[in-house]
Write an enzyme that holds these catalytic residues in place. Structure first.
Site, PDB file in Angstrom:
ATOM      1  N   ARG A 107      28.521  32.832  61.633  1.00  0.00           N
ATOM      2  CA  ARG A 107      27.701  33.908  61.104  1.00  0.00           C
ATOM      3  C   ARG A 107      26.862  33.982  59.959  1.00  0.00           C
ATOM      4  NH1 ARG A 107      31.776  38.741  59.569  1.00  0.00           N
ATOM      5  NH2 ARG A 107      29.938  40.035  59.912  1.00  0.00           N
ATOM      6  N   CYS A 131      31.794  48.276  19.033  1.00  0.00           N
ATOM      7  CA  CYS A 131      32.791  47.425  20.004  1.00  0.00           C
ATOM      8  C   CYS A 131      34.136  47.519  19.195  1.00  0.00           C
ATOM      9  CB  CYS A 131      32.273  46.011  20.166  1.00  0.00           C
ATOM     10  SG  CYS A 131      33.342  44.878  20.804  1.00  0.00           S
ATOM     11  N   CYS A 149      34.630  43.613  18.107  1.00  0.00           N
ATOM     12  CA  CYS A 149      34.083  42.770  16.986  1.00  0.00           C
ATOM     13  C   CYS A 149      34.795  42.807  15.772  1.00  0.00           C
ATOM     14  CB  CYS A 149      32.821  43.483  16.794  1.00  0.00           C
ATOM     15  SG  CYS A 149      31.499  43.030  18.115  1.00  0.00           S
ATOM     16  N   ASN A 178      48.386  43.992  22.333  1.00  0.00           N
ATOM     17  CA  ASN A 178      47.665  44.865  23.203  1.00  0.00           C
ATOM     18  C   ASN A 178      47.903  46.244  22.682  1.00  0.00           C
ATOM     19  OD1 ASN A 178      46.510  46.460  25.306  1.00  0.00           O
ATOM     20  ND2 ASN A 178      46.005  44.753  26.425  1.00  0.00           N
ATOM     21  N   ASP A 179      47.036  47.003  22.344  1.00  0.00           N
ATOM     22  CA  ASP A 179      47.492  48.435  21.648  1.00  0.00           C
ATOM     23  C   ASP A 179      47.878  49.327  22.904  1.00  0.00           C
ATOM     24  OD1 ASP A 179      46.617  47.661  18.902  1.00  0.00           O
ATOM     25  OD2 ASP A 179      44.520  47.821  19.954  1.00  0.00           O
ATOM     26  N   HIS A 230      29.653  39.009  19.945  1.00  0.00           N
ATOM     27  CA  HIS A 230      29.531  39.805  20.964  1.00  0.00           C
ATOM     28  C   HIS A 230      28.860  39.370  22.177  1.00  0.00           C
ATOM     29  CE1 HIS A 230      30.345  44.034  22.496  1.00  0.00           C
ATOM     30  NE2 HIS A 230      28.955  43.838  22.906  1.00  0.00           N
ATOM     31  N   ASN A 270      39.168  38.743  32.912  1.00  0.00           N
ATOM     32  CA  ASN A 270      38.173  39.750  33.809  1.00  0.00           C
ATOM     33  C   ASN A 270      37.072  39.984  33.223  1.00  0.00           C
ATOM     34  OD1 ASN A 270      39.775  40.688  35.842  1.00  0.00           O
ATOM     35  ND2 ASN A 270      40.617  42.596  34.574  1.00  0.00           N
ATOM     36  N   GLY A 310      35.608  45.367  36.527  1.00  0.00           N
ATOM     37  CA  GLY A 310      36.438  46.281  36.086  1.00  0.00           C
ATOM     38  C   GLY A 310      36.671  46.034  34.448  1.00  0.00           C
ATOM     39  N   SER A 327      36.346  46.546  30.682  1.00  0.00           N
ATOM     40  CA  SER A 327      35.884  47.518  29.972  1.00  0.00           C
ATOM     41  C   SER A 327      35.064  47.488  28.925  1.00  0.00           C
ATOM     42  CB  SER A 327      37.228  48.498  29.366  1.00  0.00           C
ATOM     43  OG  SER A 327      37.886  47.618  28.688  1.00  0.00           O
ATOM     44  N   HIS A 329      32.446  42.311  25.082  1.00  0.00           N
ATOM     45  CA  HIS A 329      33.031  41.261  24.063  1.00  0.00           C
ATOM     46  C   HIS A 329      33.802  40.426  24.712  1.00  0.00           C
ATOM     47  CE1 HIS A 329      33.338  40.227  19.648  1.00  0.00           C
ATOM     48  NE2 HIS A 329      34.223  39.468  20.245  1.00  0.00           N
ATOM     49  N   HIS A 354      36.599  38.335  25.784  1.00  0.00           N
ATOM     50  CA  HIS A 354      38.075  38.302  25.573  1.00  0.00           C
ATOM     51  C   HIS A 354      38.630  38.118  26.824  1.00  0.00           C
ATOM     52  CE1 HIS A 354      37.270  42.280  27.350  1.00  0.00           C
ATOM     53  NE2 HIS A 354      38.528  42.613  27.521  1.00  0.00           N
ATOM     54  N   GLN A 403      43.005  38.235  28.703  1.00  0.00           N
ATOM     55  CA  GLN A 403      44.188  38.860  28.119  1.00  0.00           C
ATOM     56  C   GLN A 403      45.401  37.893  28.303  1.00  0.00           C
ATOM     57  OE1 GLN A 403      44.949  42.906  28.995  1.00  0.00           O
ATOM     58  NE2 GLN A 403      43.080  43.037  29.856  1.00  0.00           N
ATOM     59  N   GLU A 436      53.827  30.787  44.732  1.00  0.00           N
ATOM     60  CA  GLU A 436      53.363  29.300  44.276  1.00  0.00           C
ATOM     61  C   GLU A 436      54.581  28.689  44.019  1.00  0.00           C
ATOM     62  OE1 GLU A 436      50.026  28.852  41.732  1.00  0.00           O
ATOM     63  OE2 GLU A 436      48.537  30.077  42.750  1.00  0.00           O
ATOM     64  N   HIS A 445      46.840  24.869  36.585  1.00  0.00           N
ATOM     65  CA  HIS A 445      45.397  25.131  37.223  1.00  0.00           C
ATOM     66  C   HIS A 445      44.909  26.475  37.029  1.00  0.00           C
ATOM     67  CE1 HIS A 445      48.600  26.715  40.175  1.00  0.00           C
ATOM     68  NE2 HIS A 445      47.630  27.651  40.571  1.00  0.00           N
ATOM     69  N   PHE A 468      32.889  42.249  49.342  1.00  0.00           N
ATOM     70  CA  PHE A 468      34.250  43.343  49.103  1.00  0.00           C
ATOM     71  C   PHE A 468      35.502  42.913  49.851  1.00  0.00           C
ATOM     72  CE2 PHE A 468      30.432  46.048  48.061  1.00  0.00           C
ATOM     73  CZ  PHE A 468      30.986  46.652  47.004  1.00  0.00           C
ATOM     74  N   TYR A 521      39.059  44.650  57.493  1.00  0.00           N
ATOM     75  CA  TYR A 521      39.935  43.531  58.045  1.00  0.00           C
ATOM     76  C   TYR A 521      40.839  42.783  56.980  1.00  0.00           C
ATOM     77  CZ  TYR A 521      41.324  39.740  61.164  1.00  0.00           C
ATOM     78  OH  TYR A 521      42.206  39.021  61.910  1.00  0.00           O
TER      79      TYR A 521
HETATM   80  P1  H2U Z   1      39.835  44.613  29.803  1.00  0.00           P
HETATM   81  O1  H2U Z   1      38.511  45.067  29.543  1.00  0.00           O
HETATM   82  O2  H2U Z   1      39.788  43.238  30.336  1.00  0.00           O
HETATM   83  O3  H2U Z   1      40.736  45.368  30.592  1.00  0.00           O
HETATM   84  O4  H2U Z   1      40.571  44.465  28.332  1.00  0.00           O
HETATM   85  C1  H2U Z   1      40.508  45.231  27.439  1.00  0.00           C
HETATM   86  C2  H2U Z   1      41.931  45.488  26.760  1.00  0.00           C
HETATM   87  O5  H2U Z   1      41.793  45.573  25.439  1.00  0.00           O
HETATM   88  C3  H2U Z   1      42.671  46.418  27.543  1.00  0.00           C
HETATM   89  O6  H2U Z   1      43.735  45.732  28.069  1.00  0.00           O
HETATM   90  C4  H2U Z   1      42.863  46.449  25.145  1.00  0.00           C
HETATM   91  C5  H2U Z   1      42.981  47.226  26.575  1.00  0.00           C
HETATM   92  O7  H2U Z   1      44.307  47.905  26.489  1.00  0.00           O
HETATM   93  N1  H2U Z   1      42.593  47.400  23.785  1.00  0.00           N
HETATM   94  C6  H2U Z   1      43.175  47.363  22.852  1.00  0.00           C
HETATM   95  O8  H2U Z   1      44.282  46.641  22.723  1.00  0.00           O
HETATM   96  N2  H2U Z   1      42.749  48.017  21.603  1.00  0.00           N
HETATM   97  C7  H2U Z   1      41.857  48.746  21.621  1.00  0.00           C
HETATM   98  O9  H2U Z   1      41.380  49.456  20.768  1.00  0.00           O
HETATM   99  C8  H2U Z   1      41.190  49.274  23.030  1.00  0.00           C
HETATM  100  C9  H2U Z   1      41.294  48.120  24.093  1.00  0.00           C
HETATM  101 ZN    ZN Z   2      47.848  29.456  41.370  1.00  0.00          ZN
END
Ligand code: H2U
Ligand code: ZN
Length: 342
Positions: free
Chosen positions: A27, A51, A54, A76-77, A116, A154, A160, A162, A165, A167, A169, A183, A296, A312, A316
């Site tokens: 195709r 931010c 930062c 992570n908060d 940033h 990400n 997606g 957010s 900056h 970063h 996870q 796997e 890997h 996308f 299918y």
């Molecule tokens: P993503 O944009 O990759 O989802 O990462 C942002 C992450 O940062 C997200 O998991 C965390 C969000 O929970 N975060 C904090 O831990 N503290 C903050 O003040 C804002 C975002």
């Molecule tokens: Zn893998």
């Protein structure tokens, strides 16, 4: 010698997961249109007062980030996984058919750089090495109390993310998530039959071939045989290494170079800040023999034809199986032929 990439309609099997991908490369036989649309990505400032990642800025919880100048990691908060709370799942009514299990874990955020506007593709070798060391030390530490440690990033609003900056996870969990289970099963079965790690065999077979993108003495980047995303890649070690923390100094330096090469190529491909989801898969932290595993990284970028034209996974793909038009061989050639300064 020019070897022609196969064109006929076929399906390919992913030996890591057992899933299949339908390849309809004919195709795509029409000549490449090359419509490279700029995404008008604005040049990001090196500091953004708004931010939450930062240095010196306030996070959503009110906590102030230190004035870090290298890699900065914090809990992570808004974690998706946290410590078990005794009656967390109380009141949840399952049945023999509709089952559930309680889960606990730990989520971390890894700021790659205080700048940033400077993501992986723009970091120096020494700074990339510091990112690699952080991934390895965080994995080793979280692996002491969790069965699976998922390091991932990400990148880009299209994926997606957010906040631009730079970063990533880390989500650690006491259970093996679905991808890890697949796997694990496939690598363990392969090792039992062949006495070699599945991805060591892949690295050997694919080292010089149509799907080779880049290599140095320690690492190989390929568009895997079974790629579903148009420019999906797999980063593989050339020596035995089941986990990130198994890598010695030379392998870590070589990985920094490899990440530079791959992420720069991605940015150059459509002249944009190339979006992707990427992450590391290594041996689970269980009593099982880790030798069937090779550490890997999977890079899953959504772009297909330009900075704005994406693939996308719908229709299918959601209802039947993954499908691609651009052959893995064509994608690898395009990435291989880009030239990146060291
Ligand atoms: P993503 O944009 O990759 O989802 O990462 C942002 C992450 O940062 C997200 O998991 C965390 C969000 O929970 N975060 C904090 O831990 N503290 C903050 O003040 C804002 C975002
Ligand atoms: Zn893998």
């Amino acid at each position: 010698m020019t070897v022609q990439a196969p064109r006929g309609l076929h399906r390919r099997r992913n030996p890591l997961t057992g899933r299949w991908v339908l390849v309809s490369a004919q195709r795509n036989a029409r000549p490449w249109q090359g419509e490279i649309a700029k995404d008008n990505a604005r040049q990001l400032p090196d500091y953004d007062p708004g931010c939450y990642l930062c240095p010196g800025n306030r996070r959503a919880t009110g906590e102030i980030n230190p004035r870090y100048d290298g890699v900065y990691v914090f809990d992570n908060d808004f974690p998706a996984l946290g410590p078990a709370v005794a009656d967390d799942t109380q009141g949840l009514q399952g049945s023999a058919l509709l089952t559930f299990e309680a889960v606990q874990g730990h989520c971390r955020v890894v700021c790659y750089s205080p700048d940033h506007g400077r993501g992986l593709s723009r970091l120096s070798g020494a700074h990339l090495r510091a990112v690699v060391d952080t991934w390895a030390s965080e994995s080793a530490r979280l692996g002491q109390s969790h069965r699976w440690v998922q390091v991932f990033e990400n990148k880009g609003a299209m994926m997606g993310c957010s906040n631009p900056h730079p970063h990533g996870q880390i989500w650690a969990s006491d259970h093996l998530p679905d991808e890890a289970v697949l796997e694990e099963q496939h690598q363990r079965a392969y090792f039992a039959t062949h006495g070699e790690a599945l991805l060591a065999s892949v690295a050997r077979e694919e080292f010089e071939g149509l799907r080779h993108v880049w290599a140095n003495s320690h690492w190989l980047v390929i568009v895997p045989w079974w790629a579903t995303w148009p420019f999906e890649t797999l980063v593989l070690p050339r020596q035995a290494a089941p986990r990130l923390e198994s890598l010695d100094h030379a392998a870590r330096d070589a990985l920094a170079e490899t990440l530079h090469q791959l992420t720069r190529r991605y940015d150059l491909l459509f002249d944009c800040e190339f979006p992707y989801s990427m992450g590391w898969h290594g041996a689970p932290y269980t009593q099982q023999d880790p030798r069937p595993w090779q550490i890997h990284a999977h890079f899953y970028p959504p772009l297909l034809r330009s900075a704005t034209v994406r693939k996308f996974m719908v229709g299918y793909e959601m209802l039947a199986e993954a499908q691609r038009d651009l052959s893995a061989e064509d994608a690898a050639r395009r990435l291989r032929e880009l030239s990146v300064s060291t």
